[in-house]
Design an enzyme around this catalytic site. Structure first.
Site, PDB file in Angstrom:
ATOM      1  N   TYR A 244      47.152  50.590  51.981  1.00  0.00           N
ATOM      2  CA  TYR A 244      47.878  49.305  52.033  1.00  0.00           C
ATOM      3  C   TYR A 244      48.921  49.336  53.151  1.00  0.00           C
ATOM      4  O   TYR A 244      49.003  48.418  53.973  1.00  0.00           O
ATOM      5  CB  TYR A 244      48.555  49.039  50.682  1.00  0.00           C
ATOM      6  CG  TYR A 244      49.317  47.739  50.607  1.00  0.00           C
ATOM      7  CD1 TYR A 244      48.643  46.525  50.403  1.00  0.00           C
ATOM      8  CD2 TYR A 244      50.698  47.697  50.736  1.00  0.00           C
ATOM      9  CE1 TYR A 244      49.340  45.321  50.328  1.00  0.00           C
ATOM     10  CE2 TYR A 244      51.405  46.497  50.664  1.00  0.00           C
ATOM     11  CZ  TYR A 244      50.716  45.310  50.466  1.00  0.00           C
ATOM     12  OH  TYR A 244      51.409  44.120  50.396  1.00  0.00           O
TER      13      TYR A 244
ATOM     14  N   ILE B  51      58.011  40.698  45.595  1.00  0.00           N
ATOM     15  CA  ILE B  51      58.022  39.271  45.259  1.00  0.00           C
ATOM     16  C   ILE B  51      57.306  39.101  43.917  1.00  0.00           C
ATOM     17  O   ILE B  51      56.293  39.764  43.651  1.00  0.00           O
ATOM     18  CB  ILE B  51      57.296  38.447  46.359  1.00  0.00           C
ATOM     19  CG1 ILE B  51      57.880  38.736  47.764  1.00  0.00           C
ATOM     20  CG2 ILE B  51      57.340  36.958  46.046  1.00  0.00           C
ATOM     21  CD1 ILE B  51      59.303  38.289  48.001  1.00  0.00           C
TER      22      ILE B  51
HETATM   23  P1  NAP Z   1      48.434  37.559  44.790  1.00  0.00           P
HETATM   24  O1  NAP Z   1      49.253  36.740  43.857  1.00  0.00           O
HETATM   25  O2  NAP Z   1      47.619  38.669  44.241  1.00  0.00           O
HETATM   26  O3  NAP Z   1      47.524  36.565  45.642  1.00  0.00           O
HETATM   27  C1  NAP Z   1      46.646  37.075  46.608  1.00  0.00           C
HETATM   28  C2  NAP Z   1      45.910  35.943  47.275  1.00  0.00           C
HETATM   29  O4  NAP Z   1      45.038  36.498  48.270  1.00  0.00           O
HETATM   30  C3  NAP Z   1      45.039  35.157  46.307  1.00  0.00           C
HETATM   31  O5  NAP Z   1      45.180  33.773  46.552  1.00  0.00           O
HETATM   32  C4  NAP Z   1      43.622  35.618  46.649  1.00  0.00           C
HETATM   33  O6  NAP Z   1      42.651  34.601  46.502  1.00  0.00           O
HETATM   34  C5  NAP Z   1      43.762  35.936  48.120  1.00  0.00           C
HETATM   35  N1  NAP Z   1      42.696  36.834  48.573  1.00  0.00           N
HETATM   36  C6  NAP Z   1      42.492  38.131  48.246  1.00  0.00           C
HETATM   37  N2  NAP Z   1      41.380  38.592  48.848  1.00  0.00           N
HETATM   38  C7  NAP Z   1      40.882  37.551  49.574  1.00  0.00           C
HETATM   39  C8  NAP Z   1      39.752  37.397  50.415  1.00  0.00           C
HETATM   40  N3  NAP Z   1      38.897  38.416  50.629  1.00  0.00           N
HETATM   41  N4  NAP Z   1      39.548  36.202  51.016  1.00  0.00           N
HETATM   42  C9  NAP Z   1      40.398  35.165  50.799  1.00  0.00           C
HETATM   43  N5  NAP Z   1      41.477  35.250  50.000  1.00  0.00           N
HETATM   44  C10 NAP Z   1      41.710  36.435  49.392  1.00  0.00           C
HETATM   45  O7  NAP Z   1      49.365  38.251  45.904  1.00  0.00           O
HETATM   46  P2  NAP Z   1      50.714  37.777  46.609  1.00  0.00           P
HETATM   47  O8  NAP Z   1      51.808  38.606  46.069  1.00  0.00           O
HETATM   48  O9  NAP Z   1      50.831  36.306  46.604  1.00  0.00           O
HETATM   49  O10 NAP Z   1      50.424  38.319  48.090  1.00  0.00           O
HETATM   50  C11 NAP Z   1      50.251  37.460  49.217  1.00  0.00           C
HETATM   51  C12 NAP Z   1      50.460  38.295  50.473  1.00  0.00           C
HETATM   52  O11 NAP Z   1      51.795  38.811  50.484  1.00  0.00           O
HETATM   53  C13 NAP Z   1      49.540  39.509  50.562  1.00  0.00           C
HETATM   54  O12 NAP Z   1      49.105  39.689  51.885  1.00  0.00           O
HETATM   55  C14 NAP Z   1      50.437  40.653  50.131  1.00  0.00           C
HETATM   56  O13 NAP Z   1      50.026  41.891  50.666  1.00  0.00           O
HETATM   57  C15 NAP Z   1      51.771  40.207  50.710  1.00  0.00           C
HETATM   58  N6  NAP Z   1      52.920  40.834  50.066  1.00  0.00           N
HETATM   59  C16 NAP Z   1      53.189  40.641  48.756  1.00  0.00           C
HETATM   60  C17 NAP Z   1      54.281  41.268  48.183  1.00  0.00           C
HETATM   61  C18 NAP Z   1      54.635  41.119  46.727  1.00  0.00           C
HETATM   62  O14 NAP Z   1      55.532  41.844  46.243  1.00  0.00           O
HETATM   63  N7  NAP Z   1      54.020  40.204  45.989  1.00  0.00           N
HETATM   64  C19 NAP Z   1      55.102  42.077  48.960  1.00  0.00           C
HETATM   65  C20 NAP Z   1      54.802  42.253  50.316  1.00  0.00           C
HETATM   66  C21 NAP Z   1      53.711  41.618  50.858  1.00  0.00           C
HETATM   67  P3  NAP Z   1      41.525  34.598  45.342  1.00  0.00           P
HETATM   68  O15 NAP Z   1      42.239  34.948  44.051  1.00  0.00           O
HETATM   69  O16 NAP Z   1      41.022  33.191  45.398  1.00  0.00           O
HETATM   70  O17 NAP Z   1      40.483  35.601  45.705  1.00  0.00           O
END
Ligand code: NAP
Length: 242
Positions: free
Chosen positions: A151, A184
């Site tokens: 990651y 987040i």
């Molecule tokens: P999340 O709630 O798990 O949502 C992830 C999203 O990514 C979902 O809408 C999912 O869509 C989509 N996704 C995953 N694989 C995909 C694919 N192959 N093609 C298209 N869509 C795909 O995660 P989140 O926390 O909102 O994370 C969003 C971004 O922020 C990510 O890049 C994550 O690494 C980054 N981030 C998050 C955090 C945190 O603490 N939450 C911290 C740092 C960075 P489906 O469900 O429709 O497949």
């Protein structure tokens, strides 16, 4: 009105970006992969409030699916103004236990996707000599996380990609920026129990975890801005200060 593509818009941070920008009046294309019901529900809820968005299923790690999505957007809206590369997955596993297919899957979904989408939109942005790409990285792409080597690698790759592409595209009036969130409150962290969250919060100067809306507000600002490029903006409550 500007046309904005949000990858991974069905949940978490992406959902917040979609809803916030739709309410600002932008043309929004919500990309999702598996969460069709969630995507339809977001579309319906926004419609009930008077806002229309498109939804489009595509696995962003697959170039042919991304190309089909971008063709759909260009056919419908002609010009793409903003691409937000938000889709991503995470996995916590000691490095020695990460299997080759898990490594490849992480890199394909988190990093190759950014190549796929950016390559597809840039011919349109270059034609109009205008555009903005925002890539969602992570604090772990900057400082690295134990038991998240794949990651962290994918998110560090996004930072290099952002800076290099910003230099190359600057003369064409295309800005490329990144956001590096800390922790987040989304499904990505749903496996963490209260004690684990508390241990993390103990290391965050602002003493709380973040809301998806904090990321959305920064994106609103980046869209309005005209002179910021190649930057990685940390939104982490000060967790990554060194
Ligand atoms: P999340 O709630 O798990 O949502 C992830 C999203 O990514 C979902 O809408 C999912 O869509 C989509 N996704 C995953 N694989 C995909 C694919 N192959 N093609 C298209 N869509 C795909 O995660 P989140 O926390 O909102 O994370 C969003 C971004 O922020 C990510 O890049 C994550 O690494 C980054 N981030 C998050 C955090 C945190 O603490 N939450 C911290 C740092 C960075 P489906 O469900 O429709 O497949």
């Amino acid at each position: 009105m500007k046309t904005v593509i949000v990858t991974g818009g069905s949940k978490g941070i992406g959902k917040s970006i979609v809803c916030g920008l739709a309410k600002k009046g932008y043309n929004i294309v919500l990309n999702y992969n598996k969460s069709k019901e969630e995507a339809i529900l977001i579309q319906k809820k926004l419609k009930n409030c008077g806002f229309y968005i498109d939804i489009f299923q595509a696995d962003v790690s697959k170039k042919n699916q991304v190309d089909d999505m971008i063709k759909y957007v260009i056919d419908k809206y002609n010009k793409i103004d903003v691409l937000i590369n938000n889709a991503g997955i995470s996995q916590i596993k000691p490095f020695m236990d990460i299997k080759e297919d898990e490594w490849d899957n992480m890199i394909d979904i988190n990093l190759k996707s950014v190549y796929n989408t950016s390559k597809a939109v840039l011919s349109n942005m270059l034609k109009y000599k205008e555009g903005l790409i925002i890539n969602i990285s992570s604090i772990w792409g900057i400082i690295g996380a134990s038991c998240e080597v794949h990651y962290s690698t994918s998110k560090a790759g996004i930072i290099g990609f952002t800076k290099a592409l910003a230099k190359e595209m600057g003369p064409s009036n295309i800005r490329v920026n990144g956001i590096a969130p800390g922790i987040i409150d989304t499904d990505m962290n749903k496996e963490l129990n209260d004690e684990e969250i508390k241990q993390i919060v103990d290391h965050i100067p602002l003493e709380k975890i973040g809301n998806p809306e904090y990321i959305e507000k920064c994106i609103e600002w980046l869209i309005e801005d005209e002179y910021t490029t190649g930057q990685i903006i940390s939104i982490d409550g000060g967790w990554g200060i060194n």
